[in-house]
Design a protein around this motif. Structure first.
Motif, mmCIF file in Angstrom:
data_model
loop_
_atom_site.group_PDB
_atom_site.id
_atom_site.type_symbol
_atom_site.label_atom_id
_atom_site.label_comp_id
_atom_site.label_asym_id
_atom_site.label_seq_id
_atom_site.Cartn_x
_atom_site.Cartn_y
_atom_site.Cartn_z
ATOM 1 N N PRO A 45 0.820 -1.366 -0.006
ATOM 2 C CA PRO A 45 -0.129 0.107 0.135
ATOM 3 C C PRO A 45 0.958 1.374 -0.053
ATOM 4 O O PRO A 45 1.939 1.300 0.657
ATOM 5 C CB PRO A 45 -0.845 -0.104 1.233
ATOM 6 N N HIS A 46 0.313 2.397 -0.725
ATOM 7 C CA HIS A 46 1.026 3.382 -0.942
ATOM 8 C C HIS A 46 0.492 4.658 -0.606
ATOM 9 O O HIS A 46 -0.489 5.133 -1.240
ATOM 10 C CB HIS A 46 1.644 3.344 -2.526
ATOM 11 N N GLU A 47 1.202 5.453 0.506
ATOM 12 C CA GLU A 47 0.490 6.902 0.699
ATOM 13 C C GLU A 47 1.612 7.764 0.582
ATOM 14 O O GLU A 47 1.863 8.485 0.003
ATOM 15 C CB GLU A 47 -0.290 6.702 2.091
ATOM 16 N N SER A 48 2.777 7.415 1.455
ATOM 17 C CA SER A 48 4.125 8.245 1.391
ATOM 18 C C SER A 48 5.043 7.512 1.059
ATOM 19 O O SER A 48 6.210 8.124 0.591
ATOM 20 C CB SER A 48 4.206 8.712 2.984
ATOM 21 N N GLY A 49 5.056 6.290 0.800
ATOM 22 C CA GLY A 49 6.310 5.404 0.342
ATOM 23 C C GLY A 49 7.134 5.001 1.471
ATOM 24 O O GLY A 49 8.186 4.158 1.086
ATOM 25 N N ARG A 77 -0.494 -4.483 10.204
ATOM 26 C CA ARG A 77 -1.782 -4.164 9.994
ATOM 27 C C ARG A 77 -2.113 -3.731 8.572
ATOM 28 O O ARG A 77 -3.141 -4.344 8.381
ATOM 29 C CB ARG A 77 -2.148 -2.647 10.705
ATOM 30 N N GLN A 78 -1.191 -3.193 7.736
ATOM 31 C CA GLN A 78 -1.522 -2.968 6.493
ATOM 32 C C GLN A 78 -1.749 -4.412 5.707
ATOM 33 O O GLN A 78 -2.309 -4.606 4.681
ATOM 34 C CB GLN A 78 -0.540 -2.131 5.805
ATOM 35 N N HIS A 86 -7.371 1.018 -0.581
ATOM 36 C CA HIS A 86 -5.928 1.452 -0.972
ATOM 37 C C HIS A 86 -5.837 2.234 -2.460
ATOM 38 O O HIS A 86 -5.652 1.745 -3.567
ATOM 39 C CB HIS A 86 -4.591 0.379 -1.197
ATOM 40 N N PRO A 87 -6.366 3.479 -2.210
ATOM 41 C CA PRO A 87 -6.858 4.298 -3.417
ATOM 42 C C PRO A 87 -5.612 4.652 -4.376
ATOM 43 O O PRO A 87 -5.595 4.597 -5.416
ATOM 44 C CB PRO A 87 -7.240 5.456 -2.849
#
Length: 119
Positions: A45-49, A77-78, A86-87
């Protein structure tokens, strides 16, 4: 059934052969773990990397054990929470899926390196 006898002109040193096999196994495990890590990073999952960057592959040579891990406070947890959305990119079970999907490739990598010990 035809049988034939094969003569070896070189003497085999068991200690050297064992050491070579172990070196080849460690290299194969290293390359295999790195491969799984690369594939898992594609699905983190990627938000900030941060999660993707925290991934690491390691090998314990004396025990011939390889590991792939992600080290953020939320990595487990992810990985486990299948209901998360996970948009941007990624999925739950990013490491588990990579290992399952790449198991044939891992076996080929290990076989290639172990075969090299006998050349």
């Amino acid at each position: 059934m035809v049988s034939r006898q094969v003569e070896f002109n070189e003497k085999v040193n068991p200690e050297q052969l064992s050491a070579q096999i172990k070196r080849s196994a460690v290299l194969g495990l290293t390359k295999s773990a790195e491969h799984v890590l690369r594939m898992a990073k594609h699905n983190t999952p990627h938000e900030s990397g941060d999660l993707e960057r925290s991934g690491a592959a390691s090998v314990d040579p004396p025990n011939l054990v390889a590991a792939v891990s992600f080290n953020t406070p939320y990595a487990v947890r992810q990985h486990e929470e299948v209901s998360y959305d996970h948009p941007k990119k990624g999925e739950a079970k990013y490491l588990e899926n990579a290992l399952r999907d790449e198991s044939a490739a891992v076996l080929k990598i290990l076989a290639k390196h172990l075969q090299g010990a006998f050349r």
